[in-house]
Structure formats: C-alpha cells, structure tokens
Design a protein around this motif. Structure first.
Motif, PDB file in Angstrom:
ATOM      1  N   GLU A  99       0.825  -1.201   0.000  1.00 26.80           N
ATOM      2  CA  GLU A  99       0.000   0.000   0.000  1.00 26.80           C
ATOM      3  C   GLU A  99       0.868   1.262   0.000  1.00 26.80           C
ATOM      4  N   SER A 100       1.940   1.257   0.779  1.00 23.37           N
ATOM      5  CA  SER A 100       2.831   2.414   0.812  1.00 23.37           C
ATOM      6  C   SER A 100       3.539   2.597  -0.529  1.00 23.37           C
ATOM      7  N   ALA A 101       3.957   1.486  -1.133  1.00 25.52           N
ATOM      8  CA  ALA A 101       4.582   1.568  -2.446  1.00 25.52           C
ATOM      9  C   ALA A 101       3.601   2.096  -3.491  1.00 25.52           C
ATOM     10  N   ALA A 102       2.353   1.642  -3.403  1.00 29.05           N
ATOM     11  CA  ALA A 102       1.328   2.137  -4.324  1.00 29.05           C
ATOM     12  C   ALA A 102       1.130   3.643  -4.159  1.00 29.05           C
ATOM     13  N   ASP A 103       1.114   4.103  -2.906  1.00 27.00           N
ATOM     14  CA  ASP A 103       0.993   5.542  -2.656  1.00 27.00           C
ATOM     15  C   ASP A 103       2.174   6.304  -3.239  1.00 27.00           C
ATOM     16  N   GLU A 104       3.381   5.751  -3.070  1.00 22.16           N
ATOM     17  CA  GLU A 104       4.559   6.411  -3.615  1.00 22.16           C
ATOM     18  C   GLU A 104       4.446   6.559  -5.130  1.00 22.16           C
TER      19      GLU A 104
END
Length: 423
Positions: A160-165
């Motif tokens: 999820e954090s990678a997707a946000d990035e």
C-alpha cells in the motif's frame, strides 16, 4: 470464498487474493490517483486562472484544510455506516465540486468563493488509500490463518505504501501532462472523471463491508475516546512529520531547479526519491521480526535525517540526486512502519477512522509545508528553503523517540484490529 474442512467447519480463505480478487488492486490503485492530483491540480488551475502563485498556494492549503477538518469524519462514517454508502456520497459530491472549482477559478467570482470551493473539494475528497488499508487489514485480521497474519500484514502495508509512492510521483506528472496539452482546467476535470468512475467502482467492490446494525455497532465499535490515546496520537504526529517532509522537499526542490532555469524538471528529479522509496517500502516485508517496529521508526527517520543533512551541501545536481536517493531509503520504510503502528493501535471497529486520520495527517503536513516553504524560498531564497526538510526529518526522529518511550519492549498490550502480534 471459504474452504470447508472434513468436519464441515468453515475455514478462512487461504490467500488474501482469493478473498479480494485480482481486479481489486488496479481499481484501488487508479481510484487514489485523483487524491494525488488534487493539491497540485488546484495550484496549477488557480495560478493559470488568477495569475497569482500566492493565491494558488493558499487555495492548495485550503484543500488540505478541508481534508484535515472532514477527512477523519468520513473515516468515522465509513466505520459506522459502511464504506459503500460513504464513498458513493463523497465521490459524487467531490466530482461535482471539482467541476465547480474549475468554473469558479475562471469566473469573476470573489476570492472568498474560490477559497470556500477549494475547502469543499478537500472536505469531500474520498480517501481511497486509508479505506483500502482498512479493508485489507480487516480481512487479514478476521479471515486469514492466524499464524500468517503478522507477515502478511507487513507485506500488505508495504504494498500500500509503495502504491501511494507511485501514485504521488505519477499524480504531478499527470497534472503537468494534462495542463500542458489541454489547459489548466484539464487536471481538475480529469480528477472529477476518475473520481466518478473509479471511486464508484471501488465503493461497489465486494470487499466493501456492509453497514452494521445498531446492535452490531454497539458490540464492535470502541468508544471514540480511545482515538486519543498517546500511542495513537504520536503515530498520527509521526505521519504528519512525513507530510511536512514531502511538502517542504518538493517545494524546495522546485526552487532549486528554478534557480537553474529548469523548474519543469523538478518532478522528474523528485522521482529519484519516489522510485527508491517505493522499492525499499516493498522490501520492508523481508525484514526480520527481531528488527522491531519501534526500532525501524528511529532507524529510518535517522536515514532521512542523514539525507537532509547532505542536502544542505547540495550546490549541484549530482549532490542533490545523491541526497534524494539517501532519503528514499528511509521514507518508504518509515511510511510502512507508521501505517503498521496505526493498524495495530486502531480501536476495535475504528480502522477506517484511524487510517483516514493518518492519510489526513500526511496530506495536511504536505499542504502546510508546501505553503510555508514557498514563502521562505521567495523571501529568503533556496538555501533557506532547503533547511525545512531537515527540520521535518528532525521532528520525525523526535516523534520516533517519543514512540520508543510509549511502546513496550515486548508486545504492545491491547490488540485492537485483530489478534496480530506487534513485535
């Protein structure tokens, strides 16, 4: 989506994907793009329509203020009434208000109307990232085998954090492409269309839990007072400092590149940090369990601090790229760590509320720091603006130290979102 054992008892789905379906992930990814386009899209629109960078920055700040004031309430509504009706209502209202903002900006309407509309755009923003985290955390906590939950939770929050990035790097690029080819109104119109289509699809997806009855809410919804526990508040403050870093770094970098006559390339240069951050965020899932969450917070925040210290010596592009790469090593894993703390510290039944609080804190920090850094760069110059990311990194370290004191060395008491071990 359940298996049955030889005694006829229902067993949880063996994989997360079997519960969500593969289509969930691209829908959730695109549905969060309008949120990433919003702040810079409003800035681009207002600067083009009204000819004032200062006014554009203030309107972007009004979007952030709207998110801060109402975003957690949207999360609370999702916990109480279900994500589906909440997102359908917010998405429809946000699409209409985005269209209204594009019209108001180019109309002779007074400035206060523009400010009010920008605030309303932020207030109705459907925050897909927190909602997606809440859905996946709930599925893992309640429907998957207990022994696989800690590792799977770490993997999901890393994704999820990678997707946000990726989205927060691609969002400004999309705004620039649409504004250059079609006009300053196009990014806002595009965000409205994406919201109407993909937020609706996300809201209607089968992973959206149905609304609970009054009796179910009474049995499963923790008191709102539990949202004010120090351990949760320090997590929200931690992610606020990350937002401060994002806003100050991008704005200071824009000023840095503008001094070199190439302001348009700021987004591409910023991508060096974003890409590295996404890669290392995914890598968090591979870290050993003995490298505890409270240790990770301090280690990754110190890595960002080291990168921002190097930033103070950046007088050419190679040194700037090196400092951005160093920050990227820390920023993605720190976000994963903070969301992991948020997931584990969510009061029962208030996962969407907490995740929205974290998402709002990130956006508010970004908007506030962008406005302050813009003023500093204009009045005091780029070198002064480059100090602000260092300040934000120092605050993240201090928040990590406070969290260390608040977090027991072993397991954190009071499991909330599900029986998941902390360390």
């Amino acid at each position: 989506m359940h298996e049955t054992d030889r005694h006829g008892a229902q067993q949880p789905s063996s994989t997360l994907t079997s519960r969500t379906g593969m289509l969930y992930y691209p829908v959730a990814l695109v549905a969060r793009l309008p949120f990433a386009m919003m702040v810079i899209g409003v800035l681009t629109l207002v600067v083009s329509a009204r000819g004032s960078v200062e006014l554009g920055g203030l309107n972007s700040a009004m979007v952030g203020l709207g998110i801060a004031c109402v975003g957690p309430l949207i999360g609370a509504a999702a916990d109480r009434f279900g994500q589906r009706p909440t997102l359908l209502l917010a998405g429809a209202a946000n699409s209409v208000l985005l269209g209204a903002l594009a019209w108001v900006a180019f109309s002779p309407a007074p400035t206060w109307v523009l400010f009010l509309t920008s605030f309303a755009v932020g207030a109705t923003a459907p925050q897909i990232s927190p909602m997606s985290r809440s859905r996946l955390v709930t599925i893992i906590s309640n429907e998957l085998p207990r022994q696989r939950r800690p590792r799977l939770l770490s993997t999901v929050l890393a994704y999820e954090s990678a997707a946000d990035e990726v989205i927060f790097v691609f969002g400004p690029v999309a705004v620039g492409a649409l504004a250059t080819t079609l006009g300053a109104w196009a990014p806002i119109a595009g965000a409205a269309i994406l919201t109407l289509c993909f937020v609706t699809a996300f809201a209607m997806h089968r992973t959206s839990a149905p609304a609970k009855t009054a009796e179910e809410r009474a049995a499963t919804l923790a008191p709102a007072s539990e949202l004010w526990r120090p351990a949760l508040l320090v997590t929200v403050f931690g992610i606020f400092t990350v937002g401060l870093f994002f806003g100050s770094m991008l704005t200071a970098l824009t000023s840095f590149m503008q001094d070199r006559g190439d302001a348009e390339s700021a987004g591409l240069v910023y991508g060096v940090m974003g890409i590295g951050s996404a890669i290392f965020a995914i890598g968090v899932a591979l870290l050993p369990a003995r490298f505890t969450l409270r240790s990770r917070w301090l280690v990754f925040a110190l890595m960002i601090l080291a990168g921002t210290a190097l930033l103070q010596t950046a007088d050419d592009l190679p040194r700037m790229l090196l400092s951005l790469a160093m920050m990227g090593i820390g920023i993605g894993p720190l976000l994963v760590t903070l969301y992991s703390f948020g997931a584990r510290r969510s009061p029962e039944g208030r996962s969407a509320t907490v995740m929205t609080m974290l998402g709002s804190g990130l956006m508010v920090g970004q908007s506030l720091a962008a406005a302050i850094t813009g003023v500093v760069s204009t009045d005091l110059g780029t070198r002064a603006a480059l100090v602000l990311p260092l300040v934000s990194a120092a605050l993240a370290v201090l928040a990590g130290a406070a969290n260390w004191a608040l977090t027991p060395a072993g397991r954190e008491p009071g499991i909330t979102t599900g029986p998941i071990d902390l360390d």
